[in-house]
Design a protein around this motif. Structure first.
Motif, PDB file in Angstrom:
ATOM      1  N   LEU A   6       0.834  -1.194   0.000  1.00 24.95           N
ATOM      2  CA  LEU A   6       0.000   0.000   0.000  1.00 24.95           C
ATOM      3  C   LEU A   6       0.872   1.248   0.000  1.00 24.95           C
ATOM      4  O   LEU A   6       1.932   1.280   0.603  1.00 24.95           O
ATOM      5  CB  LEU A   6      -0.919   0.001   1.218  1.00 24.95           C
ATOM      6  N   ARG A   7       0.350   2.281  -0.644  1.00 19.86           N
ATOM      7  CA  ARG A   7       1.062   3.553  -0.718  1.00 19.86           C
ATOM      8  C   ARG A   7       0.103   4.685  -0.409  1.00 19.86           C
ATOM      9  O   ARG A   7      -1.106   4.553  -0.544  1.00 19.86           O
ATOM     10  CB  ARG A   7       1.645   3.770  -2.102  1.00 19.86           C
ATOM     11  N   GLY A   8       0.674   5.770   0.004  1.00 16.09           N
ATOM     12  CA  GLY A   8      -0.096   6.993   0.188  1.00 16.09           C
ATOM     13  C   GLY A   8      -1.285   6.824   1.101  1.00 16.09           C
ATOM     14  O   GLY A   8      -1.168   6.317   2.209  1.00 16.09           O
ATOM     15  N   GLU A   9      -2.435   7.265   0.606  1.00 18.62           N
ATOM     16  CA  GLU A   9      -3.652   7.250   1.418  1.00 18.62           C
ATOM     17  C   GLU A   9      -4.058   5.835   1.807  1.00 18.62           C
ATOM     18  O   GLU A   9      -4.540   5.605   2.917  1.00 18.62           O
ATOM     19  CB  GLU A   9      -4.788   7.932   0.671  1.00 18.62           C
ATOM     20  N   GLY A  10      -3.869   4.872   0.931  1.00 14.77           N
ATOM     21  CA  GLY A  10      -4.210   3.485   1.250  1.00 14.77           C
ATOM     22  C   GLY A  10      -3.419   2.967   2.430  1.00 14.77           C
ATOM     23  O   GLY A  10      -3.953   2.281   3.306  1.00 14.77           O
ATOM     24  N   ARG A  11      -2.141   3.325   2.470  1.00 14.55           N
ATOM     25  CA  ARG A  11      -1.303   2.898   3.594  1.00 14.55           C
ATOM     26  C   ARG A  11      -1.758   3.556   4.889  1.00 14.55           C
ATOM     27  O   ARG A  11      -1.818   2.922   5.940  1.00 14.55           O
ATOM     28  CB  ARG A  11       0.153   3.228   3.307  1.00 14.55           C
TER      29      ARG A  11
END
Length: 60
Positions: A6-11
């Motif tokens: 996951l990256r960014g907002e998902g993380r």
């Protein structure tokens, strides 16, 4: 099992979910002694064994 990167907002969302889960677990266990939790775990394991045996009988 699938592992996602996951990256960014998902993380950030995933991290908040983990934190919320931990807080809920703490609240659920409030006022319950470790010995009581262990007893519940043992009972649940026995019940799972009984359920597994029953399902095996029904299938077999």
């Amino acid at each position: 099992m699938v592992h996602l990167r996951l990256r960014g907002e998902g993380r950030a969302v995933a991290e908040r979910l983990v934190q919320n889960g931990r807080r809920i677990a703490v609240e659920l266990h409030r006022g319950i002694r470790p010995e009581e939790l262990q007893l519940v775990r043992q009972i649940m394991q026995k019940m799972q064994g009984n359920l597994d045996a029953l399902l095996e009988q029904l299938e077999g």
